[in-house]
Design an enzyme around this catalytic site. Structure first.
Site, PDB file in Angstrom:
ATOM      1  N   CYS A  40      56.764  -2.478  -3.433  1.00 19.08           N
ATOM      2  CA  CYS A  40      55.941  -1.641  -4.323  1.00 19.08           C
ATOM      3  C   CYS A  40      54.544  -2.245  -4.495  1.00 19.08           C
ATOM      4  O   CYS A  40      53.563  -1.524  -4.642  1.00 19.08           O
ATOM      5  CB  CYS A  40      56.612  -1.464  -5.690  1.00 19.08           C
ATOM      6  SG  CYS A  40      56.950  -3.007  -6.565  1.00 19.08           S
ATOM      7  N   HIS A 290      57.828  -4.116 -11.604  1.00 17.25           N
ATOM      8  CA  HIS A 290      57.579  -3.036 -10.640  1.00 17.25           C
ATOM      9  C   HIS A 290      56.117  -2.587 -10.749  1.00 17.25           C
ATOM     10  O   HIS A 290      55.554  -2.546 -11.839  1.00 17.25           O
ATOM     11  CB  HIS A 290      58.519  -1.867 -10.958  1.00 17.25           C
ATOM     12  CG  HIS A 290      58.331  -0.683 -10.067  1.00 17.25           C
ATOM     13  ND1 HIS A 290      58.549  -0.732  -8.706  1.00 17.25           N
ATOM     14  CD2 HIS A 290      57.924   0.592 -10.343  1.00 17.25           C
ATOM     15  CE1 HIS A 290      58.296   0.465  -8.178  1.00 17.25           C
ATOM     16  NE2 HIS A 290      57.907   1.283  -9.150  1.00 17.25           N
TER      17      HIS A 290
END
Length: 330
Positions: A40, A290
């Site tokens: 990510c 994240h």
């Protein structure tokens, strides 16, 4: 005033007048990106660079690959292919396989190990810069700073040191492709920028020796933006220096930023920038968590891009985030 680091370039590698700051073509948003392990951190940077108008215009024109004679890995060619795939794809998401395959050439990254988005941005721009210089030899440093990458992202900081004993002033200059701001105690981007340009005291004991009066003296140092970049990239430093814990406070940032108060000549016309991308880090520690991002696409609409998902959103949502990286364009 003595100036270090201000030699004019002998050769201009990319003429600034050829840079097109507005989208040449308006279209709907491109594809999302599959997360291929723990990727990510690289997906968000690829998306933010894809929606950087002057860079995307250049990459879509294929000007680099037409004349590229690089054997093996070339970050500019890789990015050219990637941006075309994302923006022209009919699929809702694509796999950034070429980037993953070449990760070891970009920096100390592994597909299955979480990485830092800011570090990936710096390594990617550095690899693109290297690709722009391939085939050019014997360039002076100032000429190396005239590539398309430096013409888009590059600016100049001036560091002015004033000796408090004899008032002598000495200036030095440093090129930057991004600005890292300390945010401890800052409630907004403007307070962090004010702190950045606030004079700092240097003690003589710390080793400042004045070149004029030849004494170890106390001095004052002021850093200002001397040459403003076309695209301003700001990292809000969320890692606490002392504890390396994450600083999770809200730092407000505007859609439109006037950089004028933070430049060497603060008296001129406003220097207006417009926000076009934001990287957000979700998670309590800097090492895990994240990354996702928001980007303004060529049709002027904002989208939240979270790996494969690309969803329309409002500017209000964009401005309410715990931002890590901010991208502004002139």
């Amino acid at each position: 005033v003595i100036g270090k680091g201000m030699t004019p370039p002998r050769k201009i590698l990319f003429p600034p007048e050829k840079i097109c700051m507005d989208w040449r073509q308006k279209r709907r948003p491109g594809a999302g990106l599959y997360n291929l392990g723990s990727t990510c951190y690289l997906n968000v940077i690829l998306q933010c660079l894809t929606y950087t108008p002057p860079l995307a215009n250049y990459l879509l024109s294929r000007q680099h690959s037409l004349f590229c004679c690089q054997q093996g890995f070339c970050m500019m060619c890789v990015m050219e292919d990637h941006v075309r795939k994302v923006l022209y794809s009919s699929a809702s998401a694509i796999r950034p396989r070429a980037i993953i395959r070449d990760l070891k050439f970009i920096g100390q990254f592994k597909p299955d190990t979480p990485g830092d988005a800011y570090e990936f941005l710096r390594c990617t721009l550095s690899a693109m810069q290297t690709a722009c210089l391939s085939g050019s030899s014997d360039l002076d440093v100032s000429s190396e700073e005239t590539t398309i990458i430096h013409q888009i992202f590059g600016g100049l900081l001036r560091s002015r040191v004033t000796c408090l004993s004899c008032q002598a002033v000495s200036d030095s200059y440093k090129v930057f492709l991004d600005v890292l701001l300390k945010i401890k105690g800052a409630s907004s981007l403007t307070t962090a920028l004010e702190d950045f340009v606030t004079p700092k005291q240097l003690e003589g004991k710390k080793g400042f020796k004045c070149s004029k009066c030849k004494k170890k003296a106390a001095a004052s140092k002021v850093v200002t933006v001397h040459h403003a970049p076309r695209v301003l990239t700001v990292c809000l430093g969320r890692a606490d220096d002392q504890t390396s814990r994450k600083l999770s406070q809200v730092v407000a940032y505007p859609e439109y930023l006037d950089l004028r108060p933070y430049v060497s000549d603060p008296a001129g016309e406003p220097l207006l920038y417009s926000l076009y991308a934001v990287v957000v880090h979700a998670g309590h520690t800097c090492l895990g968590g994240h990354f996702f991002c928001y980007a303004k696409v060529s049709n002027g609409q904002w989208y939240k891009m979270n790996d494969v998902s690309v969803e329309s959103c409002t500017i209000h949502t964009v401005l309410e985030q715990q931002a890590y990286l901010l991208f502004y364009t002139r």
